[in-house]
Design a protein around this motif. Sequence first.
Motif, PDB file in Angstrom:
ATOM      1  N   THR A 101       0.764  -0.800   0.125  1.00 42.86           N
ATOM      2  CA  THR A 101      -0.479  -0.180  -0.330  1.00 42.86           C
ATOM      3  C   THR A 101       1.098   1.260  -0.028  1.00 42.86           C
ATOM      4  N   ALA A 102       0.233   2.418  -0.044  1.00 46.37           N
ATOM      5  CA  ALA A 102       1.146   3.425  -0.193  1.00 46.37           C
ATOM      6  C   ALA A 102      -0.170   4.553   0.100  1.00 46.37           C
ATOM      7  N   PHE A 103       0.555   5.120   1.554  1.00 43.78           N
ATOM      8  CA  PHE A 103      -0.388   6.279   2.500  1.00 43.78           C
ATOM      9  C   PHE A 103      -0.641   7.583   1.940  1.00 43.78           C
ATOM     10  N   VAL A 104      -1.585   7.695   1.389  1.00 45.50           N
ATOM     11  CA  VAL A 104      -1.810   9.552   0.821  1.00 45.50           C
ATOM     12  C   VAL A 104      -2.638  10.736   1.892  1.00 45.50           C
ATOM     13  N   PRO A 105      -1.924  11.262   2.152  1.00 46.98           N
ATOM     14  CA  PRO A 105      -2.286  12.446   3.641  1.00 46.98           C
ATOM     15  C   PRO A 105      -4.012  12.944   3.129  1.00 46.98           C
ATOM     16  N   TYR A 106      -5.181  13.350   3.808  1.00 48.37           N
ATOM     17  CA  TYR A 106      -5.812  14.281   3.178  1.00 48.37           C
ATOM     18  C   TYR A 106      -5.626  15.162   2.311  1.00 48.37           C
ATOM     19  N   GLU A 107      -4.703  16.477   3.192  1.00 49.36           N
ATOM     20  CA  GLU A 107      -4.461  17.606   2.553  1.00 49.36           C
ATOM     21  C   GLU A 107      -3.947  17.480   1.323  1.00 49.36           C
ATOM     22  N   ARG A 108      -3.408  16.438   0.184  1.00 48.37           N
ATOM     23  CA  ARG A 108      -2.695  16.053  -1.087  1.00 48.37           C
ATOM     24  C   ARG A 108      -4.140  15.530  -1.329  1.00 48.37           C
ATOM     25  N   ILE A 109      -4.741  14.940  -1.154  1.00 49.09           N
ATOM     26  CA  ILE A 109      -6.479  15.085  -2.216  1.00 49.09           C
ATOM     27  C   ILE A 109      -7.309  16.501  -2.322  1.00 49.09           C
ATOM     28  N   GLY A 110      -7.218  16.864  -0.845  1.00 48.48           N
ATOM     29  CA  GLY A 110      -7.698  18.616  -0.790  1.00 48.48           C
ATOM     30  C   GLY A 110      -6.942  19.222  -2.174  1.00 48.48           C
ATOM     31  N   GLN A 111      -5.251  19.261  -2.395  1.00 51.63           N
ATOM     32  CA  GLN A 111      -5.302  20.299  -3.544  1.00 51.63           C
ATOM     33  C   GLN A 111      -5.542  19.913  -4.603  1.00 51.63           C
ATOM     34  N   LEU A 112      -6.204  18.906  -5.124  1.00 51.00           N
ATOM     35  CA  LEU A 112      -6.819  18.503  -6.456  1.00 51.00           C
ATOM     36  C   LEU A 112      -7.551  19.280  -6.686  1.00 51.00           C
ATOM     37  N   PHE A 113      -8.310  19.705  -5.637  1.00 52.09           N
ATOM     38  CA  PHE A 113      -9.574  19.940  -6.118  1.00 52.09           C
ATOM     39  C   PHE A 113      -9.537  21.619  -7.042  1.00 52.09           C
ATOM     40  N   THR A 114      -8.059  22.163  -6.238  1.00 50.11           N
ATOM     41  CA  THR A 114      -7.554  23.938  -6.729  1.00 50.11           C
ATOM     42  C   THR A 114      -7.066  23.213  -8.550  1.00 50.11           C
TER      43      THR A 114
END
Length: 242
Positions: A101-114
Amino acid sequence: MPYPIHRFQAMCRLTPEEERRLLTLGDAEVVRRRGETFQHEGDVLSGFHLHLRGWISSSILLRSGHRLIQKIHLPGDMLGTPSMVLPKAADTLTAITEAVTAFVPYERIGQLFTEAPRLAALFTVAVQMERLTLMDVLAVTRNASAREQLARLLVDLHARLSPIGLVQDDSFHLPLTQEVMGDLLGLTAVHVNRTIRAMEADGLVSREGHRIRLLNLAALRDISPLPPRRPQFEPVWLPAPL
């Protein structure tokens, strides 16, 4: 090993930049030992996991003390995304086989929206496809026969393993015990065993060790109580790539 992105490719034509973002979305790879639980229901979380290799189960513990397996995860899945809306983890994640597996911090997903709104939209679609899957499971659990439920499971695994090259001549490795399949389908292990044997006698499947072959895929699809779901390719509302 790279994160399999076939689920996103089934939704639209990805740009090279979108592929790069997906392939670099997670942190360093982590190898999970067979039987290792790496997320417990009730844990405080700061992100979710990309599934790169192996088989992983998602489960919850009922008040009765019984375990309910909600999903068998395969490479390309995103693990733990329902917990994004909760203060603590909604489920327990356990490696059925050795897994990566590879961990993804929530903040990194948030950045995709912008920074990459189309990719963020695809992420939303992927989560909705998971919701559809759970809706279908809910529809057939206890409303379909053991034969129908097992046919649906085998057809689903075949469809999910095929894009990542893990199906050969309609056969694939099936590392699930009859107890795990029973927990997943709401059946006893004895009932699962009896149903598989009946399918073998009818020429629908054959087994050799942990490998199962679907001898009559068309018939199994007919037995399955629900048709397969396919995402709409490039829906008109999808934002244009930046």
